[in-house]
Structure formats: structure tokens, C-alpha cells
Design a protein around this motif. Structure first.
Motif, PDB file in Angstrom:
ATOM      1  N   MET A 141       1.013  -1.218   0.172  1.00  0.00           N
ATOM      2  CA  MET A 141      -0.478  -0.189   0.776  1.00  0.00           C
ATOM      3  C   MET A 141       0.971   1.660   0.180  1.00  0.00           C
ATOM      4  O   MET A 141       2.108   1.061   0.327  1.00  0.00           O
ATOM      5  CB  MET A 141      -0.919  -0.372   1.312  1.00  0.00           C
ATOM      6  CG  MET A 141      -0.255   0.144   2.582  1.00  0.00           C
ATOM      7  SD  MET A 141      -1.406   0.348   4.373  1.00  0.00           S
ATOM      8  CE  MET A 141      -0.598   1.926   5.115  1.00  0.00           C
ATOM      9  N   PRO A 142       0.449   2.624   0.068  1.00  0.00           N
ATOM     10  CA  PRO A 142       0.945   3.221  -0.024  1.00  0.00           C
ATOM     11  C   PRO A 142       1.837   3.878   1.279  1.00  0.00           C
ATOM     12  O   PRO A 142       1.323   3.626   2.333  1.00  0.00           O
ATOM     13  CB  PRO A 142       0.489   4.751  -0.814  1.00  0.00           C
ATOM     14  CG  PRO A 142      -0.842   4.102  -1.320  1.00  0.00           C
ATOM     15  CD  PRO A 142      -0.989   2.908  -0.475  1.00  0.00           C
ATOM     16  N   THR A 149       4.769   3.847  -2.894  1.00  0.00           N
ATOM     17  CA  THR A 149       4.226   2.477  -2.099  1.00  0.00           C
ATOM     18  C   THR A 149       5.099   1.461  -1.379  1.00  0.00           C
ATOM     19  O   THR A 149       6.447   1.706  -1.779  1.00  0.00           O
ATOM     20  CB  THR A 149       3.441   1.419  -3.695  1.00  0.00           C
ATOM     21  OG1 THR A 149       3.157   2.480  -4.660  1.00  0.00           O
ATOM     22  CG2 THR A 149       3.456   0.255  -3.508  1.00  0.00           C
ATOM     23  N   ALA A 150       4.736   0.764  -0.695  1.00  0.00           N
ATOM     24  CA  ALA A 150       5.120   0.155   0.216  1.00  0.00           C
ATOM     25  C   ALA A 150       4.874  -1.884   0.062  1.00  0.00           C
ATOM     26  O   ALA A 150       3.591  -1.099   0.279  1.00  0.00           O
ATOM     27  CB  ALA A 150       5.805   0.448   1.390  1.00  0.00           C
ATOM     28  N   ALA A 185       9.491  -2.907   2.558  1.00  0.00           N
ATOM     29  CA  ALA A 185      10.386  -2.794   1.369  1.00  0.00           C
ATOM     30  C   ALA A 185      10.165  -1.381   0.414  1.00  0.00           C
ATOM     31  O   ALA A 185       8.838  -1.655   0.447  1.00  0.00           O
ATOM     32  CB  ALA A 185      10.975  -3.932   0.214  1.00  0.00           C
ATOM     33  N   THR A 186      10.391  -0.182   0.148  1.00  0.00           N
ATOM     34  CA  THR A 186       9.884   0.629  -0.871  1.00  0.00           C
ATOM     35  C   THR A 186      10.436   0.336  -1.839  1.00  0.00           C
ATOM     36  O   THR A 186      11.358   0.528  -1.987  1.00  0.00           O
ATOM     37  CB  THR A 186       9.894   2.010  -0.020  1.00  0.00           C
ATOM     38  OG1 THR A 186      11.685   1.942   0.071  1.00  0.00           O
ATOM     39  CG2 THR A 186       9.587   1.882   1.232  1.00  0.00           C
TER      40      THR A 186
END
Length: 190
Positions: A141-142, A149-150, A185-186
Motif C-alpha cells: 500500500m502507499p 508504495t511499500a 521494502a519501498t
């Protein structure tokens, strides 16, 4: 006719964009692999590694991807400075010779839209073995702070110390070690 060609082309481009692979960089502040084992039957000991880096590439539409993670074995954190040094010795992690461990995979398994397992290769102390990570949660999700987003997941597996030349005191100190990995994680920006 030009209008129909334009719609078909736009639809193709749109579907290609949705099915594109996305690359994510591991958030080292929130990816802290933990390991636990029975200590002579007295208790279950829990420790972690404080430095992890890597990339995850995922195509959620195609249900494919890759994982390439490196763990700094010198960042082991048992809660005791003395034991941190002991576990980094030759009988266990041997960090002087093998300062990192890696997990690499190109086999992501989905059930519907949910990632449920990752089969890959764990290299620890210079020894590579197949390992299957069970994914107990997976969510993208953001990110409210990073504003991009991640994705995050929890993964777990069990390995044997003797498979990686770390069997000292087994079976009194459990040969089986449970590894739990919270990972965040992004998404890399283009």
C-alpha cells in the motif's frame, strides 16, 4: 477505424503497465531477521540480525519475481556483548571468514493474489542449501511517511545448524533453528 486502433493500443499499453515488474529496496530499519532455538531444553532463545539489505522485484499480475537479500552476520544481536562475540566464532557463524549470508530466489508462489511462499537458496557460512519461506502475511500500500508504495511480509522457515557446519553442542542446543523474517521494502522510483 483509427479510433478502434487507438483504443486497442491504449488498452495494450495500460495492461502492460499494470503487469510491469516493480523493484523494491529493503528497509533495513524494519527488516530484522530473528532466529530462535532451544537452549538445553531450559528455554527458547531469541536473537536477531540488525543489518539487512537487498532488492525484491515483483510482478503481482504475472505472479513472478525475484528476491536478493544480504544479511550482515556481524550485526548479530543476542542481547549480550559476550555472546555476540561467541556466536561469531568459528564454531558458529565464523564472521571473520563469512561476514554475510544471502537468500536468493526467483520462485515466488501465490494463492490467488496472496504471496504464500518463496523457494530459494540460503547461503550461510559458504554453504548453499534450498530453503522454503512460508509467508504468513503480505501487504502492499502507499506508505504514509515515505509517500511511495511499500510492501511488507512476514516469513518463516526452519533450518538445521548441522547443514551449515554450525552443529556444536547439538542436539543439547537444538539443531533446528526457526528463522522469522519481518520484511518491509519501498518501491524504487523510476
Amino acid at each position: 477505424m483509427k479510433y478502434l486502433i487507438f483504443i486497442a493500443l491504449a488498452s495494450t499499453i495500460s495492461n502492460a503497465a499494470l503487469a510491469a515488474s516493480e523493484t523494491y529496496t529493503i528497509d533495513g530499519n524494519h527488516t530484522l531477521p530473528r532466529f530462535s532455538y532451544s537452549h538445553f531444553g531450559y528455554s527458547t532463545q531469541l536473537s536477531r540480525f540488525d543489518k539487512t539489505a537487498g532488492k525484491i522485484v515483483i510482478d503481482r499480475m504475472a505472479k513472478t519475481g525475484t528476491v536478493d537479500i544480504t544479511v550482515d552476520m556481524t550485526s548479530v544481536n543476542t542481547g549480550s556483548t559476550l555472546f555476540n562475540e561467541h556466536i561469531q566464532g568459528k564454531d558458529f557463524l565464523d564472521t571473520a571468514k563469512y561476514p554475510t549470508a544471502t537468500f536468493k530466489s526467483s520462485q515466488l508462489k501465490f494463492a490467488g493474489d496472496q504471496l504464500v511462499a518463496i523457494d530459494g537458496t540460503l547461503t550461510l557460512k559458504g554453504i548453499s542449501k534450498p530453503v522454503s519461506l512460508k509467508i504468513t502475511s503480505f501487504h502492499c500500500m502507499p506508505h504514509p511517511i515515505y509517500l511511495k508504495t511499500a510492501c511488507g511480509a512476514n516469513a518463516t522457515t526452519v533450518v538445521k545448524r548441522t547443514d551449515f557446519d554450525m552443529g556444536k553442542y547439538a542436539p543439547n542446543v537444538s539443531d533446528e533453528v526457526t528463522i522469522d523474517i519481518p520484511v518491509e521494502a519501498t518501491k524504487d522510483l523510476l
